[in-house]
Design a protein around this motif. Structure first.
Motif, PDB file in Angstrom:
ATOM      1  N   THR A 202       0.999  -1.675   0.567  1.00  0.00           N
ATOM      2  CA  THR A 202      -0.330  -0.314   0.562  1.00  0.00           C
ATOM      3  C   THR A 202       0.846   1.012   0.286  1.00  0.00           C
ATOM      4  OG1 THR A 202       0.120   0.016   2.282  1.00  0.00           O
ATOM      5  CG2 THR A 202      -2.047  -0.890   1.298  1.00  0.00           C
ATOM      6  N   HIS A 203       2.287   1.402  -0.125  1.00  0.00           N
ATOM      7  CA  HIS A 203       2.612   2.340  -0.196  1.00  0.00           C
ATOM      8  C   HIS A 203       4.022   1.850  -0.379  1.00  0.00           C
ATOM      9  CE1 HIS A 203       4.003   6.676   1.214  1.00  0.00           C
ATOM     10  NE2 HIS A 203       5.367   6.266   1.628  1.00  0.00           N
ATOM     11  N   CYS A 204       5.072   2.942  -1.721  1.00  0.00           N
ATOM     12  CA  CYS A 204       5.625   2.153  -2.925  1.00  0.00           C
ATOM     13  C   CYS A 204       6.130   3.917  -3.111  1.00  0.00           C
ATOM     14  CB  CYS A 204       5.590   1.668  -3.279  1.00  0.00           C
ATOM     15  SG  CYS A 204       6.832   1.032  -4.466  1.00  0.00           S
ATOM     16  N   HIS A 205       7.447   4.259  -3.384  1.00  0.00           N
ATOM     17  CA  HIS A 205       7.656   5.138  -4.186  1.00  0.00           C
ATOM     18  C   HIS A 205       8.454   4.672  -5.477  1.00  0.00           C
ATOM     19  CE1 HIS A 205       7.587   8.625  -1.351  1.00  0.00           C
ATOM     20  NE2 HIS A 205       7.019   7.309  -0.437  1.00  0.00           N
ATOM     21  N   LEU A 206       7.821   4.496  -6.352  1.00  0.00           N
ATOM     22  CA  LEU A 206       8.547   3.722  -7.212  1.00  0.00           C
ATOM     23  C   LEU A 206       9.474   4.441  -8.217  1.00  0.00           C
ATOM     24  CD1 LEU A 206       8.084   0.434  -9.065  1.00  0.00           C
ATOM     25  CD2 LEU A 206       6.529   1.621 -10.646  1.00  0.00           C
ATOM     26  N   GLU A 207       9.492   5.579  -8.464  1.00  0.00           N
ATOM     27  CA  GLU A 207      10.228   6.782  -8.751  1.00  0.00           C
ATOM     28  C   GLU A 207      11.304   6.991  -8.755  1.00  0.00           C
ATOM     29  OE1 GLU A 207       8.190  10.740  -7.651  1.00  0.00           O
ATOM     30  OE2 GLU A 207       7.328   9.750  -9.634  1.00  0.00           O
ATOM     31  N   LEU A 208      11.908   6.602  -6.723  1.00  0.00           N
ATOM     32  CA  LEU A 208      12.739   6.689  -6.315  1.00  0.00           C
ATOM     33  C   LEU A 208      13.736   4.918  -7.027  1.00  0.00           C
ATOM     34  CD1 LEU A 208      11.943   8.301  -3.256  1.00  0.00           C
ATOM     35  CD2 LEU A 208      12.853   9.326  -5.071  1.00  0.00           C
ATOM     36  N   SER A 209      13.402   4.320  -7.242  1.00  0.00           N
ATOM     37  CA  SER A 209      14.112   2.747  -7.320  1.00  0.00           C
ATOM     38  C   SER A 209      15.776   3.399  -8.034  1.00  0.00           C
ATOM     39  CB  SER A 209      13.194   1.903  -8.279  1.00  0.00           C
ATOM     40  OG  SER A 209      11.632   2.113  -7.987  1.00  0.00           O
ATOM     41  N   HIS A 210      15.726   3.909  -8.402  1.00  0.00           N
ATOM     42  CA  HIS A 210      17.272   4.292  -9.188  1.00  0.00           C
ATOM     43  C   HIS A 210      18.186   5.003  -7.929  1.00  0.00           C
ATOM     44  CE1 HIS A 210      15.235   8.557  -9.067  1.00  0.00           C
ATOM     45  NE2 HIS A 210      16.591   9.005  -9.240  1.00  0.00           N
ATOM     46  N   LEU A 211      17.736   4.945  -6.882  1.00  0.00           N
ATOM     47  CA  LEU A 211      18.108   5.469  -5.597  1.00  0.00           C
ATOM     48  C   LEU A 211      18.665   4.575  -4.417  1.00  0.00           C
ATOM     49  CD1 LEU A 211      16.645   9.054  -5.387  1.00  0.00           C
ATOM     50  CD2 LEU A 211      18.343   8.729  -6.022  1.00  0.00           C
ATOM     51  N   GLN A 212      18.746   3.119  -4.567  1.00  0.00           N
ATOM     52  CA  GLN A 212      19.481   2.129  -3.990  1.00  0.00           C
ATOM     53  C   GLN A 212      19.975   2.144  -3.651  1.00  0.00           C
ATOM     54  OE1 GLN A 212      18.397  -1.598  -5.846  1.00  0.00           O
ATOM     55  NE2 GLN A 212      18.417  -2.532  -3.766  1.00  0.00           N
ATOM     56  N   GLY A 213      20.220   2.084  -2.687  1.00  0.00           N
ATOM     57  CA  GLY A 213      21.976   2.451  -1.713  1.00  0.00           C
ATOM     58  C   GLY A 213      22.827   3.362  -2.464  1.00  0.00           C
ATOM     59  N   LYS A 214      22.053   3.885  -2.206  1.00  0.00           N
ATOM     60  CA  LYS A 214      23.040   5.824  -2.509  1.00  0.00           C
ATOM     61  C   LYS A 214      22.612   6.755  -1.101  1.00  0.00           C
ATOM     62  CE  LYS A 214      23.104   4.375  -6.850  1.00  0.00           C
ATOM     63  NZ  LYS A 214      25.025   4.677  -7.299  1.00  0.00           N
ATOM     64  N   ILE A 215      21.706   6.436  -0.342  1.00  0.00           N
ATOM     65  CA  ILE A 215      21.617   7.086   0.656  1.00  0.00           C
ATOM     66  C   ILE A 215      22.240   6.063   1.686  1.00  0.00           C
ATOM     67  CG2 ILE A 215      20.027   8.802   2.614  1.00  0.00           C
ATOM     68  CD1 ILE A 215      18.093   8.757   0.198  1.00  0.00           C
ATOM     69  N   LYS A 216      22.351   7.040   3.098  1.00  0.00           N
ATOM     70  CA  LYS A 216      23.241   6.551   4.529  1.00  0.00           C
ATOM     71  C   LYS A 216      22.353   5.983   5.262  1.00  0.00           C
ATOM     72  CE  LYS A 216      27.321   8.025   4.264  1.00  0.00           C
ATOM     73  NZ  LYS A 216      28.729   9.176   5.860  1.00  0.00           N
ATOM     74  N   GLU A 217      22.185   4.613   5.706  1.00  0.00           N
ATOM     75  CA  GLU A 217      21.240   4.207   7.096  1.00  0.00           C
ATOM     76  C   GLU A 217      21.176   5.419   8.061  1.00  0.00           C
ATOM     77  OE1 GLU A 217      20.624   0.134   7.228  1.00  0.00           O
ATOM     78  OE2 GLU A 217      21.576  -0.222   5.226  1.00  0.00           O
ATOM     79  N   LYS A 218      19.908   5.297   8.290  1.00  0.00           N
ATOM     80  CA  LYS A 218      19.844   5.669   9.902  1.00  0.00           C
ATOM     81  C   LYS A 218      20.591   6.749  10.485  1.00  0.00           C
ATOM     82  CE  LYS A 218      20.578   0.899  11.344  1.00  0.00           C
ATOM     83  NZ  LYS A 218      20.331   0.406  10.075  1.00  0.00           N
TER      84      LYS A 218
ATOM     85  N   ALA B 192       7.740 -10.184  -8.848  1.00  0.00           N
ATOM     86  CA  ALA B 192       9.018 -12.287  -8.218  1.00  0.00           C
ATOM     87  C   ALA B 192       8.287 -11.865  -6.888  1.00  0.00           C
ATOM     88  CB  ALA B 192      10.279 -11.477  -8.523  1.00  0.00           C
ATOM     89  N   ASN B 193       8.304 -11.093  -6.196  1.00  0.00           N
ATOM     90  CA  ASN B 193       8.219 -10.688  -4.954  1.00  0.00           C
ATOM     91  C   ASN B 193       6.398 -11.724  -4.620  1.00  0.00           C
ATOM     92  OD1 ASN B 193      10.482 -11.149  -3.987  1.00  0.00           O
ATOM     93  ND2 ASN B 193      10.839  -9.240  -3.939  1.00  0.00           N
ATOM     94  N   GLY B 194       5.666 -12.153  -5.505  1.00  0.00           N
ATOM     95  CA  GLY B 194       4.094 -11.941  -5.167  1.00  0.00           C
ATOM     96  C   GLY B 194       3.303 -10.673  -5.044  1.00  0.00           C
ATOM     97  N   ILE B 195       3.711  -9.781  -5.575  1.00  0.00           N
ATOM     98  CA  ILE B 195       2.769  -8.779  -5.114  1.00  0.00           C
ATOM     99  C   ILE B 195       2.331  -8.015  -6.582  1.00  0.00           C
ATOM    100  CG2 ILE B 195       3.065  -6.126  -5.109  1.00  0.00           C
ATOM    101  CD1 ILE B 195       5.752  -6.750  -3.463  1.00  0.00           C
ATOM    102  N   VAL B 196       0.946  -7.513  -6.013  1.00  0.00           N
ATOM    103  CA  VAL B 196       0.092  -8.100  -7.201  1.00  0.00           C
ATOM    104  C   VAL B 196      -0.911  -6.748  -7.100  1.00  0.00           C
ATOM    105  CG1 VAL B 196      -0.491 -10.313  -6.824  1.00  0.00           C
ATOM    106  CG2 VAL B 196      -1.975  -8.409  -5.785  1.00  0.00           C
ATOM    107  N   ALA B 197      -0.699  -5.735  -6.379  1.00  0.00           N
ATOM    108  CA  ALA B 197      -1.165  -4.592  -6.174  1.00  0.00           C
ATOM    109  C   ALA B 197      -0.231  -3.190  -5.657  1.00  0.00           C
ATOM    110  CB  ALA B 197      -2.890  -4.582  -5.444  1.00  0.00           C
ATOM    111  N   VAL B 198      -0.595  -2.200  -6.010  1.00  0.00           N
ATOM    112  CA  VAL B 198       0.327  -1.144  -5.186  1.00  0.00           C
ATOM    113  C   VAL B 198      -0.413   0.063  -5.080  1.00  0.00           C
ATOM    114  CG1 VAL B 198       2.703  -0.392  -5.490  1.00  0.00           C
ATOM    115  CG2 VAL B 198       2.474  -2.511  -5.904  1.00  0.00           C
ATOM    116  N   GLY B 199      -0.096   0.702  -4.091  1.00  0.00           N
ATOM    117  CA  GLY B 199      -0.979   1.941  -3.911  1.00  0.00           C
ATOM    118  C   GLY B 199       0.922   2.632  -3.946  1.00  0.00           C
ATOM    119  N   ASP B 200       1.144   3.339  -5.538  1.00  0.00           N
ATOM    120  CA  ASP B 200       1.854   3.921  -5.542  1.00  0.00           C
ATOM    121  C   ASP B 200       1.691   5.259  -5.209  1.00  0.00           C
ATOM    122  OD1 ASP B 200       5.242   3.966  -6.453  1.00  0.00           O
ATOM    123  OD2 ASP B 200       4.137   4.942  -8.165  1.00  0.00           O
ATOM    124  N   ILE B 201       3.157   6.116  -4.795  1.00  0.00           N
ATOM    125  CA  ILE B 201       3.342   7.956  -4.718  1.00  0.00           C
ATOM    126  C   ILE B 201       4.206   8.256  -5.944  1.00  0.00           C
ATOM    127  CG2 ILE B 201       4.062   9.821  -3.779  1.00  0.00           C
ATOM    128  CD1 ILE B 201       2.327   8.732  -1.861  1.00  0.00           C
TER     129      ILE B 201
END
Length: 387
Positions: A60-76, A110-119
């Motif tokens: 129910t909550h995803c930001h698909l358009e930020l997918s290119h930033l994987q691993g680009k921002i430090k954690e915590k 592939a992870n079994g998700i069939v519906a998404v609420g996307d920001i």
């Protein structure tokens, strides 16, 4: 053509689990029957799987358009640090962004998700969504605390129009980024067929901003040249500011709720009767290194859903991984988590006539979860989409 599939346990979600049950399913994934082992004794050519069968997951909550930033921002680094990093690196070449969106869409499938609420803040995800096998509801997000509300809402309405024929609605970003005037414009733009969502109490400094007008969020806004309003230093939490301003006649999703307390929940239950509460635990750990008071929400019997947030704030887009985090850290039973991950999300999105449960007449997706140790989600638990 009807196929018959079985597993150690079938979790219809809307009904109790069925040991060694059988699902009769058409080639297109439509469910014709859900049978007990006794009811299916006469059937031949039943395909049995080791594991459990569940409906497709609803994110129910995803930001698909930020997918290119994987691993680009430090954690915590906290929410304000996360936002500052996001703003500094978000703009990237369009082809790179689209390729990452496509990969993320396929990862969710592939992870079994069939519906998404996307920001969405821009149109860049539209073509991928149109081609996808996943159902998308796009939340066109608007924000602005120190700029005129009418041009902002007009831009939002144009983007909503541009996303057609995809389902979409105009939503506020967060209480700290939406003025009272913009909330009014959002309410005017909301129709009876819309659903809404808002980021809620994701960091302690968000509440501090509204309660005392101080803290890291107040400093962050000052750096951006955004002046405080009468809503700040009001002795009330951020939820008390934004929730009364949202239309009460449509399903509304409160996202994150990492620092939501008992008083907030009591106020919310009195104020809005169509609320759902979304948990994105892995993103909460990634950004703030803490989890919401899940037991509070569970004990208050509110409708809980699950989300992944974005690949900018998560290692993967996997609802089962979110379930595992909550099971490991909060000891939530598997069947409860499954309801949050399927039927509750489908009800929020208004698509429970097709998704959310293994029920006759639905086409919800059928997922096999392998290597489930009893009812514990292990690190080696695997997902396989059957329909």
């Amino acid at each position: 053509m009807i196929s018959y599939i079985s597993a150690n346990i079938i979790y219809p979600v809307s009904e109790p689990p069925i040991e060694n049950g059988v699902i009769a399913v058409d080639d297109d994934g439509s469910i014709h029957a859900v049978l007990t082992n006794e009811q299916a004794q006469h059937l031949e050519n039943v395909i049995h799987y080791e594991g459990v069968l569940v409906p497709g997951f609803v994110n129910t909550h995803c930001h698909l358009e930020l997918s290119h930033l994987q691993g680009k921002i430090k954690e915590k680094i906290g929410l304000t640090g996360f936002i500052q990093s996001l703003l500094s690196i978000r703009q990237q070449p369009e082809d790179l962004v689209i390729a990452a969106i496509e990969r993320a869409d396929q990862e969710m499938k592939a992870n079994g998700i069939v519906a998404v609420g996307d920001i969405s803040n821009q149109l860049i995800s539209k073509e991928v969504k149109l081609r996808s096998e996943i159902y998308y509801h796009t939340f066109v997000e608007v924000f602005g605390f120190n700029r005129p509300a009418k041009p902002t809402i007009e831009d939002g309405l144009q983007l909503k129009y541009d996303f057609m024929p995809l389902k979409s609605s105009i939503v506020p970003h967060a209480p700290y980024s939406v003025s009272a005037e913009l909330f009014e414009e959002i309410a005017k733009a909301t129709t009876a067929n819309d659903i809404l969502t808002i980021h809620n109490q994701e960091t302690p400094s968000e509440n501090e901003l509204f309660e005392t007008g101080t803290g890291s969020f107040a400093e962050f806004l000052a750096e951006l040249g955004i002046s405080q309003s009468e809503a700040h230093n009001s002795s009330e939490s951020s939820l008390s500011y934004h929730l009364p301003k949202l239309p009460k006649s449509v399903n509304t999703l409160m996202v994150h709720n990492t620092f939501t307390g008992k008083g907030d929940v009591d106020f919310a239950k009195r104020t809005h009767q169509q609320l759902f509460w979304c948990l994105c635990p892995n993103a909460n750990l990634y950004i703030e290194d803490t989890l919401p008071d899940v037991m509070l929400l569970q004990n208050e019997a509110v409708k809980i859903t699950l989300g992944t947030d974005s690949l900018a704030s998560n290692q993967q887009l996997n609802i089962l991984a979110e379930m595992q985090t909550l099971q490991t850290n909060k000891a939530i039973p598997f069947q409860t988590l499954l309801t949050w991950a399927t039927l509750n999300g489908a009800e929020f999105l208004g698509i429970d006539s097709q998704y959310g449960s293994l029920s006759v007449g639905k086409k919800p997706g059928i997922i096999l979860i392998e290597l489930l140790e009893g009812v514990t989600i292990a690190d080696n638990t695997a997902i396989k989409r059957l329909f």
